[in-house]
Design a protein around this motif. Sequence first.
Motif, PDB file in Angstrom:
ATOM      1  N   GLU A  22       0.815  -1.221   0.000  1.00 39.18           N
ATOM      2  CA  GLU A  22       0.000   0.000   0.000  1.00 39.18           C
ATOM      3  C   GLU A  22       0.850   1.274   0.000  1.00 39.18           C
ATOM      4  O   GLU A  22       0.339   2.358  -0.281  1.00 39.18           O
ATOM      5  N   LYS A  23       2.147   1.160   0.273  1.00 35.34           N
ATOM      6  CA  LYS A  23       3.042   2.323   0.274  1.00 35.34           C
ATOM      7  C   LYS A  23       3.801   2.478  -1.045  1.00 35.34           C
ATOM      8  O   LYS A  23       4.348   3.544  -1.314  1.00 35.34           O
ATOM      9  N   LEU A  24       3.853   1.427  -1.863  1.00 34.99           N
ATOM     10  CA  LEU A  24       4.660   1.446  -3.086  1.00 34.99           C
ATOM     11  C   LEU A  24       4.180   2.493  -4.082  1.00 34.99           C
ATOM     12  O   LEU A  24       2.993   2.632  -4.329  1.00 34.99           O
ATOM     13  N   VAL A  25       5.156   3.212  -4.640  1.00 38.73           N
ATOM     14  CA  VAL A  25       4.908   4.167  -5.718  1.00 38.73           C
ATOM     15  C   VAL A  25       5.468   3.600  -7.013  1.00 38.73           C
ATOM     16  O   VAL A  25       4.844   3.681  -8.056  1.00 38.73           O
ATOM     17  N   SER A  26       6.679   3.003  -6.938  1.00 31.79           N
ATOM     18  CA  SER A  26       7.273   2.351  -8.108  1.00 31.79           C
ATOM     19  C   SER A  26       8.252   1.281  -7.657  1.00 31.79           C
ATOM     20  O   SER A  26       8.856   1.375  -6.597  1.00 31.79           O
ATOM     21  N   GLY A  27       8.394   0.266  -8.505  1.00 31.28           N
ATOM     22  CA  GLY A  27       9.305  -0.828  -8.212  1.00 31.28           C
ATOM     23  C   GLY A  27       8.776  -1.743  -7.118  1.00 31.28           C
ATOM     24  O   GLY A  27       7.653  -1.582  -6.629  1.00 31.28           O
ATOM     25  N   ARG A  28       9.607  -2.686  -6.755  1.00 31.20           N
ATOM     26  CA  ARG A  28       9.322  -3.609  -5.656  1.00 31.20           C
ATOM     27  C   ARG A  28      10.605  -3.803  -4.854  1.00 31.20           C
ATOM     28  O   ARG A  28      11.146  -4.902  -4.772  1.00 31.20           O
ATOM     29  N   PRO A  29      11.113  -2.704  -4.286  1.00 31.13           N
ATOM     30  CA  PRO A  29      12.409  -2.774  -3.622  1.00 31.13           C
ATOM     31  C   PRO A  29      12.385  -3.613  -2.352  1.00 31.13           C
ATOM     32  O   PRO A  29      11.403  -3.631  -1.619  1.00 31.13           O
ATOM     33  N   MET A  30      13.486  -4.292  -2.125  1.00 32.04           N
ATOM     34  CA  MET A  30      13.713  -4.980  -0.862  1.00 32.04           C
ATOM     35  C   MET A  30      14.652  -4.099  -0.047  1.00 32.04           C
ATOM     36  O   MET A  30      15.504  -3.394  -0.602  1.00 32.04           O
TER      37      MET A  30
END
Length: 115
Positions: A22-30
Amino acid sequence: MVVTIRVDTSPVSPLDQPIAAEKLVSGRPMTGFRATHDDEAAGFWSGVWESEVGAWRVAYEETELCVMLAGRARLVSDDGSSETYGPGEAFVVPKGFSGVWETLEPCRKIYAIAT
């Protein structure tokens, strides 16, 4: 006797903490971190944190000092202002900051958080 605590600034491994969807704006960073000092009673925490490339919403409920060791990150405030930081630069994110943290290049930082 007071003893100092050395901060191990080497890379964090593994990066095993995803950003909440729900916080992601772009990518799927770890991300990942290695705590150096946790003092709940004093409201102070420090350590080293790393992130892969990506962007996500943040809302700070504490004040954080960041010292960039590697990579580049940009913070974009809800008012549209932004600052980009790279290796050797330090900055403070004040309690109440709201906006987007964007990791432009894989980054590693020292953090010190106070409530």
